[in-house]
Design a protein around this motif. Sequence first.
Motif, PDB file in Angstrom:
ATOM      1  N   MET A   1       0.812  -1.211   0.000  1.00 19.40           N
ATOM      2  CA  MET A   1       0.000   0.000   0.000  1.00 19.40           C
ATOM      3  C   MET A   1       0.848   1.264   0.000  1.00 19.40           C
ATOM      4  SD  MET A   1      -3.102  -0.975  -0.245  1.00 19.40           S
ATOM      5  CE  MET A   1      -2.432  -2.273  -1.294  1.00 19.40           C
ATOM      6  N   GLY A   2       2.161   1.107  -0.226  1.00 24.97           N
ATOM      7  CA  GLY A   2       3.038   2.261  -0.365  1.00 24.97           C
ATOM      8  C   GLY A   2       3.479   2.903   0.921  1.00 24.97           C
ATOM      9  N   MET A   3       3.220   2.253   2.061  1.00 22.73           N
ATOM     10  CA  MET A   3       3.596   2.857   3.330  1.00 22.73           C
ATOM     11  C   MET A   3       5.089   2.724   3.594  1.00 22.73           C
ATOM     12  SD  MET A   3       0.377   1.985   5.854  1.00 22.73           S
ATOM     13  CE  MET A   3       0.996   3.037   7.168  1.00 22.73           C
ATOM     14  N   ALA A   4       5.622   3.715   4.301  1.00 20.17           N
ATOM     15  CA  ALA A   4       7.042   3.732   4.634  1.00 20.17           C
ATOM     16  C   ALA A   4       7.312   2.842   5.840  1.00 20.17           C
ATOM     17  CB  ALA A   4       7.484   5.156   4.937  1.00 20.17           C
ATOM     18  N   THR A   5       8.508   2.293   5.898  1.00 11.38           N
ATOM     19  CA  THR A   5       8.938   1.523   7.060  1.00 11.38           C
ATOM     20  C   THR A   5       9.394   2.487   8.159  1.00 11.38           C
ATOM     21  OG1 THR A   5      11.233   1.410   6.338  1.00 11.38           O
ATOM     22  CG2 THR A   5       9.736  -0.314   5.520  1.00 11.38           C
ATOM     23  N   PRO A   6       9.507   2.027   9.399  1.00  4.55           N
ATOM     24  CA  PRO A   6      10.036   2.906  10.452  1.00  4.55           C
ATOM     25  C   PRO A   6      11.411   3.481  10.099  1.00  4.55           C
ATOM     26  CG  PRO A   6       8.991   0.993  11.441  1.00  4.55           C
ATOM     27  CD  PRO A   6       8.989   0.747   9.950  1.00  4.55           C
ATOM     28  N   ALA A   7      12.270   2.690   9.469  1.00  3.13           N
ATOM     29  CA  ALA A   7      13.593   3.198   9.080  1.00  3.13           C
ATOM     30  C   ALA A   7      13.471   4.304   8.035  1.00  3.13           C
ATOM     31  CB  ALA A   7      14.452   2.051   8.542  1.00  3.13           C
ATOM     32  N   GLU A   8      12.538   4.145   7.095  1.00  3.35           N
ATOM     33  CA  GLU A   8      12.338   5.188   6.087  1.00  3.35           C
ATOM     34  C   GLU A   8      11.788   6.463   6.714  1.00  3.35           C
ATOM     35  OE1 GLU A   8      11.526   2.639   1.993  1.00  3.35           O
ATOM     36  OE2 GLU A   8       9.880   2.901   3.417  1.00  3.35           O
TER      37      GLU A   8
END
Length: 208
Positions: A108-115
Amino acid sequence: MKLRPGLLALLVLAVLGLLAVLALPRLATPREGSTEVRFVREMIQHHAQAVDMATRIRDRSDDPTLRSLALDIMLSQQEQIGQMRGWLTLWGLPWGGQGMTAEHARMMGMATPAELNSLDTPPVPQAEKTFLQLMIRHHQGALEMLKPALGGGVRPEVQALARQIHAAQGGEIKLMTQLLADRDAQPLPAPAGDGGGMDGMEMGGHQH
């Protein structure tokens, strides 16, 4: 008193219109597992991360266009979150639910915590590029999530919001792509979204 023909015709039409409305079936309240509830809960979580990312970059950037875009995202999506939470309350359902798995969030295009954290520490010019890349992908994921809500049998207010999101985020993708090109950078690959449901663990996020 004798009614004039024109007035009588208007009265007849009004009565017929009222009878037609009363004859319409009442829309059933959405229940757990329905398209409306799944869409609303997913979009609340998706919007919350967009607000998070926009807040981070607006706190750091001095670019007026980027700051204006970030503020628009923050205000519009916070308002829509409130609207969707209001629906859940009216439907007698809790706001929360199971969150996205890491795999579904990626689709769904969500960023990871690192991003997300990469918006906080690099030099501002790099953080701006990263924000644009992440938010373009995030918006592309949102457009995938809209597909079920735009189908048949969905409550009209939910469809109306889905159309509103589609128009707004489609325009923002074009703007962000241009801002990225102005910085000699390219968008990330589009997410391989499937518009599906949410399950599993919740994605982490930084709150301001």
